[in-house]
Design a protein around this motif. Structure first.
Motif, PDB file in Angstrom:
ATOM      1  N   VAL A  37       0.553   5.679   1.244  1.00  0.00           N
ATOM      2  CA  VAL A  37      -0.117   6.808   1.803  1.00  0.00           C
ATOM      3  C   VAL A  37       0.673   8.102   1.262  1.00  0.00           C
ATOM      4  CG1 VAL A  37      -1.185   7.905   3.823  1.00  0.00           C
ATOM      5  CG2 VAL A  37      -0.970   5.474   3.788  1.00  0.00           C
ATOM      6  N   GLN A  48       0.847  -1.221  -0.035  1.00  0.00           N
ATOM      7  CA  GLN A  48      -0.051  -0.100   0.021  1.00  0.00           C
ATOM      8  C   GLN A  48       0.849   1.196   0.216  1.00  0.00           C
ATOM      9  OE1 GLN A  48      -3.039   0.034   3.040  1.00  0.00           O
ATOM     10  NE2 GLN A  48      -3.599  -1.788   2.732  1.00  0.00           N
ATOM     11  N   TYR A  90      14.934  -4.120 -11.519  1.00  0.00           N
ATOM     12  CA  TYR A  90      15.628  -3.272 -12.200  1.00  0.00           C
ATOM     13  C   TYR A  90      17.044  -3.642 -12.756  1.00  0.00           C
ATOM     14  CZ  TYR A  90      13.932  -1.320  -7.641  1.00  0.00           C
ATOM     15  OH  TYR A  90      13.086  -0.969  -6.613  1.00  0.00           O
ATOM     16  N   ILE A 108       4.336   7.463   2.689  1.00  0.00           N
ATOM     17  CA  ILE A 108       4.591   6.125   3.315  1.00  0.00           C
ATOM     18  C   ILE A 108       4.405   4.893   2.293  1.00  0.00           C
ATOM     19  CG2 ILE A 108       3.764   4.829   5.073  1.00  0.00           C
ATOM     20  CD1 ILE A 108       3.015   7.146   6.634  1.00  0.00           C
ATOM     21  N   ASP A 109       5.539   3.979   2.104  1.00  0.00           N
ATOM     22  CA  ASP A 109       5.223   2.729   1.562  1.00  0.00           C
ATOM     23  C   ASP A 109       5.180   1.854   2.412  1.00  0.00           C
ATOM     24  OD1 ASP A 109       5.534   3.802  -1.413  1.00  0.00           O
ATOM     25  OD2 ASP A 109       7.814   4.217  -0.760  1.00  0.00           O
ATOM     26  N   TYR A 157      17.443  -1.000  -0.059  1.00  0.00           N
ATOM     27  CA  TYR A 157      16.699  -2.215   0.405  1.00  0.00           C
ATOM     28  C   TYR A 157      17.518  -2.801   1.697  1.00  0.00           C
ATOM     29  CZ  TYR A 157      13.464  -2.311  -3.441  1.00  0.00           C
ATOM     30  OH  TYR A 157      12.449  -1.624  -4.507  1.00  0.00           O
ATOM     31  N   ALA A 184       7.213   6.018  -8.813  1.00  0.00           N
ATOM     32  CA  ALA A 184       7.217   4.737  -8.122  1.00  0.00           C
ATOM     33  C   ALA A 184       8.017   3.929  -8.442  1.00  0.00           C
ATOM     34  CB  ALA A 184       5.695   4.134  -8.319  1.00  0.00           C
ATOM     35  N   GLU A 185       9.510   4.352  -7.860  1.00  0.00           N
ATOM     36  CA  GLU A 185      10.531   3.518  -8.445  1.00  0.00           C
ATOM     37  C   GLU A 185      10.566   2.078  -7.571  1.00  0.00           C
ATOM     38  OE1 GLU A 185      14.272   5.963  -8.358  1.00  0.00           O
ATOM     39  OE2 GLU A 185      12.886   7.295  -7.573  1.00  0.00           O
ATOM     40  N   ASP A 186      10.473   2.268  -6.238  1.00  0.00           N
ATOM     41  CA  ASP A 186      10.695   1.271  -5.523  1.00  0.00           C
ATOM     42  C   ASP A 186       9.532   0.406  -4.980  1.00  0.00           C
ATOM     43  OD1 ASP A 186      13.411   1.466  -5.833  1.00  0.00           O
ATOM     44  OD2 ASP A 186      13.520   2.967  -4.061  1.00  0.00           O
ATOM     45  N   THR A 187       8.447   0.748  -5.400  1.00  0.00           N
ATOM     46  CA  THR A 187       7.022   0.234  -5.145  1.00  0.00           C
ATOM     47  C   THR A 187       6.239  -0.388  -6.282  1.00  0.00           C
ATOM     48  OG1 THR A 187       4.992   0.636  -3.900  1.00  0.00           O
ATOM     49  CG2 THR A 187       5.936   2.449  -4.994  1.00  0.00           C
ATOM     50  N   LEU A 188       5.288  -1.195  -6.066  1.00  0.00           N
ATOM     51  CA  LEU A 188       4.440  -1.621  -7.067  1.00  0.00           C
ATOM     52  C   LEU A 188       3.395  -0.581  -7.215  1.00  0.00           C
ATOM     53  CD1 LEU A 188       4.678  -4.475  -8.432  1.00  0.00           C
ATOM     54  CD2 LEU A 188       3.181  -5.518  -6.755  1.00  0.00           C
TER      55      LEU A 188
END
Lengths: 265, 327
Positions: free
Chosen positions: A92, A90, B143, A106-107, B170, A132-136
């Motif tokens: 926010v 999710q 990536y 907030i991821d 990460y 949205a680089e590091d999230t789906l």
């Protein structure tokens, strides 16, 4: 004489400021109300597989949960969650009401120890596209307001917008992690939608203007193309090599069972 | 003598800022992803079991679901069918479920205890085998670009500046392990990276470049099916990171042996996914709901519960956040 010069300079400065404000107000910034809700359908390409293999699409619910203040700015608190509730991803977002500038993200993500979250504050004085680089979660946003390059060059034949090459704005995105800072340069180009996207607008057609936004990073040779339409709460389409996202057209409301805590999926 | 000392101090103070600067960083995900068998297609342990282990993991799963629903879901039959490509005595020696294992090892707690469900005993190996199957497809962040050997493929990708950012983003931040294809060329070897130790220096009188040496610790899948814990191996990479005038990293290059020994791409799984259309990457007869019943919860359970509705706010609370505060 000196006083006259001061008055003249003050008046000139005021005029310039006003002109700037008016120009900024001319562009398009989506407006939402608390309780607004829309759904994006996202397909993700399996980049490990040969050929074009696309995973079954996911639907993401975007819901404006409240308006709160951060750094003296009114912000929409936007909750994004999957319709498929087994996926524990999710986000926010705190987005400035004035121009959707992101102030806090907030991821929320799963781990082998349960669900965790990470929070980052974004400097409001340094506007930059939200990627949205590091999230789906497909929460990519350009810098608003969107202004059609065509507005100032529209000629009698009406096709000037397709001939003129819009200017690209460059944004430096600096990420500080692990004691080092990584800089990337993101380019944003706004223009009138290309003809090939005409069908995309069919389901959303409203009286407002439409925009094609390209967010590109030179080194990654991938770019994200978004189509925005005045009257729609989010980009109606968003495409990159690895993702295809579309805003689902609104459907008439149907009665849902009460859940008691704001969730409706 | 005094003059010489003063001169030396002057020279040192003038040039010290330009001389070598050193620093380091490290990170580790705890608990580490678990090691598990990579379930060779050729051996077919998932459907045939192995010496001392019978019935097989999938036979047990079918029996459990039958006890819940009255119907055999057919995972064993589907997997046994050579046409589905999951079990094949003529498969290559390296073909297996390594990507399913790698994703499951990151996303699920290690099954360390026997779980008895409706009287059926699922050993840790059974649970790991089933999890490795259902995580064959995942929604993930990807990536770099996979190297296929095509003319326009860049063999230097994934670039070291992006790789170093991912280790920091990460692993150093404690967010998640990441899965690396450790072969820079056409081969694919997926291993979860869970720890790294990195150190760097600037060049003499050159503050625009960091010479970096990073050791990455990967979880190994060369273990027996009933292995418990984390077996690891490490690889050391060297690379240069280039800085702009403000000290921001803007580029990078692999150096030394790492030019021909660096990760090809990185992916981070975030959740289970069904098969894409027309694909049989994953056995479609599994239902994640029943897998969860088997792998989650207490050691002994006769499962009779209904599916509880989980609101989006329940996930927010599971992350340790308070919806009342947030919204």
């Amino acid at each position: 004489m000196r006083n006259k010069l001061r008055i003249f300079l003050l008046a000139a400065f005021t005029c310039l400021m006003l002109a700037g404000t008016l120009y900024a107000n001319e562009g398009f910034v989506p407006k939402w109300n608390v309780g607004d809700r829309w759904v994006l359908e996202a397909s993700y390409r399996d980049m490990r597989s040969p050929g074009e293999v696309w995973m079954p699409p996911l639907q993401w619910v975007f819901k404006v949960r409240s308006i709160k203040q951060i750094a003296d700015q009114d912000c929409y608190v936007l909750h994004v969650y999957p319709k498929n509730s087994t996926l524990k991803v999710q986000a926010v977002l705190w987005l400035a009401v004035a121009d959707l500038r992101p102030l806090r993200v907030i991821d929320i993500y799963p781990t082998n120890e349960g669900v965790k979250s990470s929070e980052r504050d974004i400097d409001p004085s340094d506007p930059q596209p939200l990627l949205a680089e590091d999230t789906l979660v497909p929460y990519d946003l350009p810098v608003f307001p969107l202004v059609r390059a065509s507005a100032s060059v529209q000629n009698a034949d009406g096709f000037a917008a397709y001939r003129s090459e819009p200017k690209e704005k460059k944004f430096a995105k600096v990420t500080k992690v692990g004691g080092l800072s990584f800089k990337r340069t993101i380019g944003q180009k706004n223009k009138a939608p290309e003809k090939q996207y005409a069908d995309t607008f069919a389901a959303y057609r409203s009286a407002g203007a439409s925009f094609q936004v390209e967010l590109a990073e030179p080194r990654s040779n991938t770019s994200l193309i978004q189509l925005w339409q005045e009257g729609s709460p989010w980009a109606i389409s968003s495409e990159s090599v690895a993702r295809k996202i579309r805003l689902l057209p609104p459907t008439p409301p149907t009665p849902l069972p009460q859940t008691g805590n704001g969730g409706d999926e | 003598m005094m003059k010489k000392t003063l001169l030396l101090i002057l020279v040192v103070s003038l040039f010290a800022p330009l001389a070598v600067m050193a620093d380091s960083a490290s990170g580790e995900i705890k608990p580490a992803p678990w090691s598990g068998d990579w379930w060779s297609r050729k051996k077919g342990f998932l459907i045939k079991g192995w010496p001392g282990h019978s019935p097989s993991p999938f036979e047990k799963y079918d029996a459990y679901v039958q006890s819940r629903t009255g119907r055999n879901p057919g995972t064993h039959a589907w997997e046994s069918n050579i046409r589905n490509g999951h079990y094949n005595p003529k498969a290559e020696n390296w073909e297996g479920h390594c990507n399913g294992w790698a994703a499951a090892a990151i996303l699920t707690p290690e099954p360390r205890k026997r779980h008895i469900r409706n009287g059926i005993a699922f050993e840790t190996a059974d649970q790991k085998g089933i999890l490795s199957e259902i995580y064959m497809n995942t929604y993930c962040k990807f990536y770099g670009n996979r190297y296929w050997g095509n003319a326009n493929d860049d063999i230097d990708d994934i670039y070291p500046d992006e790789f170093h950012r991912l280790l920091s983003e990460y692993i150093a931040s404690g967010k998640s392990a990441i899965i690396c294809d450790t072969a820079y060329d056409r081969q694919v070897w997926n291993f979860p990276a869970f720890k790294f130790e990195s150190s760097w220096t600037t060049g003499w009188f050159d503050s625009s470049k960091l010479k970096v040496k990073t050791t990455v610790y990967y979880v190994d899948d060369g273990v027996k099916p009933d292995f418990i814990g984390t077996k690891w191996f490490s690889t050391t990479y060297t690379y240069n990171l280039f800085l702009d005038g403000n000290g921001n990293i803007v580029d990078g290059e692999w150096t030394g042996a790492s030019k021909k020994n660096h990760p090809d791409f990185v992916w981070v799984p975030t959740g289970d996914a069904p098969n894409p259309n027309g694909s049989n990457q994953e056995n479609p007869c599994f239902d994640p709901k029943f897998v969860k019943e088997i792998t989650d919860g207490p050691e002994n359970r006769d499962f009779r519960g209904d599916d509880a509705f989980r609101s989006p706010d329940a996930v927010i609370m599971e992350a340790g956040l308070d919806p009342q505060d947030l919204f």
